[in-house]
Design a protein around this motif. Structure first.
Motif, mmCIF file in Angstrom:
data_model
loop_
_atom_site.group_PDB
_atom_site.id
_atom_site.type_symbol
_atom_site.label_atom_id
_atom_site.label_comp_id
_atom_site.label_asym_id
_atom_site.label_seq_id
_atom_site.Cartn_x
_atom_site.Cartn_y
_atom_site.Cartn_z
ATOM 1 N N ILE A 105 0.859 -1.178 0.000
ATOM 2 C CA ILE A 105 0.000 0.000 0.000
ATOM 3 C C ILE A 105 0.901 1.235 0.000
ATOM 4 N N THR A 106 0.582 2.177 -0.869
ATOM 5 C CA THR A 106 1.325 3.433 -0.944
ATOM 6 C C THR A 106 0.376 4.572 -0.601
ATOM 7 N N ILE A 107 0.796 5.395 0.352
ATOM 8 C CA ILE A 107 0.030 6.571 0.741
ATOM 9 C C ILE A 107 0.685 7.783 0.085
ATOM 10 N N HIS A 108 -0.095 8.533 -0.670
ATOM 11 C CA HIS A 108 0.385 9.749 -1.341
ATOM 12 C C HIS A 108 -0.074 10.962 -0.543
ATOM 13 N N ASN A 109 0.821 11.871 -0.290
ATOM 14 C CA ASN A 109 0.464 13.115 0.391
ATOM 15 C C ASN A 109 0.086 14.142 -0.660
ATOM 16 N N ASP A 110 -1.208 14.244 -0.934
ATOM 17 C CA ASP A 110 -1.722 15.203 -1.905
ATOM 18 C C ASP A 110 -2.180 16.493 -1.227
ATOM 19 N N THR A 111 -1.858 16.644 0.058
ATOM 20 C CA THR A 111 -2.242 17.866 0.766
ATOM 21 C C THR A 111 -1.252 18.974 0.420
ATOM 22 N N LYS A 112 -1.500 20.143 0.916
ATOM 23 C CA LYS A 112 -0.630 21.285 0.624
ATOM 24 C C LYS A 112 0.395 21.519 1.727
ATOM 25 N N ARG A 113 0.620 20.490 2.532
ATOM 26 C CA ARG A 113 1.545 20.629 3.654
ATOM 27 C C ARG A 113 2.267 19.312 3.911
ATOM 28 N N LYS A 114 3.299 19.367 4.712
ATOM 29 C CA LYS A 114 4.016 18.173 5.144
ATOM 30 C C LYS A 114 3.165 17.470 6.198
ATOM 31 N N VAL A 115 3.012 16.163 6.091
ATOM 32 C CA VAL A 115 2.251 15.378 7.070
ATOM 33 C C VAL A 115 3.220 14.918 8.157
ATOM 34 N N GLU A 116 2.870 15.170 9.400
ATOM 35 C CA GLU A 116 3.735 14.822 10.532
ATOM 36 C C GLU A 116 3.560 13.373 10.983
ATOM 37 N N GLU A 117 2.360 12.837 10.810
ATOM 38 C CA GLU A 117 2.073 11.457 11.207
ATOM 39 C C GLU A 117 0.802 11.011 10.509
ATOM 40 N N TRP A 118 0.625 9.724 10.316
ATOM 41 C CA TRP A 118 -0.534 9.209 9.606
ATOM 42 C C TRP A 118 -0.995 7.901 10.246
ATOM 43 N N VAL A 119 -2.275 7.562 9.996
ATOM 44 C CA VAL A 119 -2.862 6.293 10.444
ATOM 45 C C VAL A 119 -3.756 5.797 9.309
ATOM 46 N N PHE A 120 -3.639 4.510 9.006
ATOM 47 C CA PHE A 120 -4.455 3.890 7.967
ATOM 48 C C PHE A 120 -5.187 2.707 8.591
ATOM 49 N N LYS A 121 -6.493 2.582 8.294
ATOM 50 C CA LYS A 121 -7.296 1.466 8.811
ATOM 51 C C LYS A 121 -8.013 0.791 7.658
ATOM 52 N N MET A 122 -8.164 -0.525 7.769
ATOM 53 C CA MET A 122 -8.782 -1.297 6.697
ATOM 54 C C MET A 122 -9.555 -2.472 7.295
ATOM 55 N N LYS A 148 0.223 2.078 11.550
ATOM 56 C CA LYS A 148 0.860 3.330 11.963
ATOM 57 C C LYS A 148 2.297 3.311 11.439
ATOM 58 N N PRO A 149 2.881 4.478 11.283
ATOM 59 C CA PRO A 149 4.231 4.525 10.724
ATOM 60 C C PRO A 149 5.293 4.119 11.746
ATOM 61 N N VAL A 150 6.444 3.755 11.228
ATOM 62 C CA VAL A 150 7.631 3.608 12.065
ATOM 63 C C VAL A 150 8.339 4.959 12.058
ATOM 64 N N ASP A 151 9.362 5.116 12.882
ATOM 65 C CA ASP A 151 10.010 6.420 13.037
ATOM 66 C C ASP A 151 10.469 7.031 11.713
ATOM 67 N N TYR A 152 11.030 6.228 10.832
ATOM 68 C CA TYR A 152 11.635 6.783 9.614
ATOM 69 C C TYR A 152 10.633 7.098 8.498
ATOM 70 N N ASN A 153 9.341 6.739 8.633
ATOM 71 C CA ASN A 153 8.388 7.090 7.569
ATOM 72 C C ASN A 153 7.114 7.755 8.101
ATOM 73 N N LYS A 154 7.191 8.318 9.299
ATOM 74 C CA LYS A 154 5.988 8.945 9.832
ATOM 75 C C LYS A 154 5.722 10.309 9.213
ATOM 76 N N GLU A 155 6.742 10.972 8.702
ATOM 77 C CA GLU A 155 6.540 12.246 8.016
ATOM 78 C C GLU A 155 6.481 11.991 6.509
ATOM 79 N N ILE A 156 5.522 12.637 5.867
ATOM 80 C CA ILE A 156 5.408 12.537 4.404
ATOM 81 C C ILE A 156 5.433 13.958 3.866
ATOM 82 N N GLU A 157 6.447 14.260 3.097
ATOM 83 C CA GLU A 157 6.569 15.601 2.506
ATOM 84 C C GLU A 157 5.397 15.871 1.566
ATOM 85 N N LYS A 158 5.111 17.152 1.339
ATOM 86 C CA LYS A 158 4.092 17.553 0.361
ATOM 87 C C LYS A 158 4.440 16.899 -0.978
ATOM 88 N N ASP A 159 3.455 16.273 -1.618
ATOM 89 C CA ASP A 159 3.616 15.535 -2.870
ATOM 90 C C ASP A 159 4.506 14.300 -2.726
#
Length: 185
Positions: A105-122, A148-159
């Protein structure tokens, strides 16, 4: 010589127009009833809800009706991805009395800001197990995988994007394209 219309010619045109009207009308009438029939088959519906709360974007899918057949079908609409999430089915196999699925699964940050943390449920079927997972922290509880992310992928830059994967084992056939999902960025 008769300068009026040839009766045979006029009669031919009238017959041709009637034939086209009957064939064309029958086609459209048949097509309309086929559309009505296919709409009847779609008993469940999917809603995609996107809301923005302060610094958080929530994308969610909901199911209004479930099917209790042998195959896990929480909704009738198939999709390869939901807003901001792309699924890849790497492989499927059977192992004893389990159906096994390897997903990325790939999560794309299509928001206009850097994402600090994310959660995905299925949502997954009852009696499911997580066999393996990587690039994330996962738990399975109440028929839902929480990622939930691990330390090295919890932030997702814009785009930017982040990927993770897992192997899911189920007692019934499972189609991730029909699962209820929730992503919080």
């Amino acid at each position: 010589m008769n300068k009026g219309f040839n009766k045979g010619f006029v009669l031919g045109i009238v017959v041709a127009i009637l034939a086209v009207a009957l064939v064309g009308g029958g086609f459209w009438l048949g097509r309309g009833s086929a559309v009505k029939d296919s709409n009847k088959e779609k008993e469940s519906t999917k809603k995609v809800i996107e809301t923005v709360k302060e610094d958080e974007v929530v994308v969610d899918t909901e199911t209004e009706k479930k099917d209790d057949s042998e195959e896990f079908k929480p909704d009738a609409v198939e999709r390869d991805h939901m807003e901001g999430v792309e699924f890849t089915s790497i492989s499927e196999w059977e192992e004893e009395d389990w159906y096994c699925y390897n997903y990325t699964i790939t999560i794309h940050n299509d928001t206009k800001r850097k994402v600090e943390e994310w959660v995905f449920k299925m949502e997954v079927p009852e009696e499911s197990e997580l066999s393996q997972y990587w690039e994330s922290k996962m738990k399975l509880e109440n028929n839902e995988i929480v990622v939930k992310p691990v330390d090295y992928n919890k932030e997702i830059e814009k785009d930017g994007e982040v990927s993770f994967g897992f192997i899911l084992k189920t007692k019934v056939k499972y189609n991730y394209k029909k699962a209820n999902m929730n992503l919080v960025l």
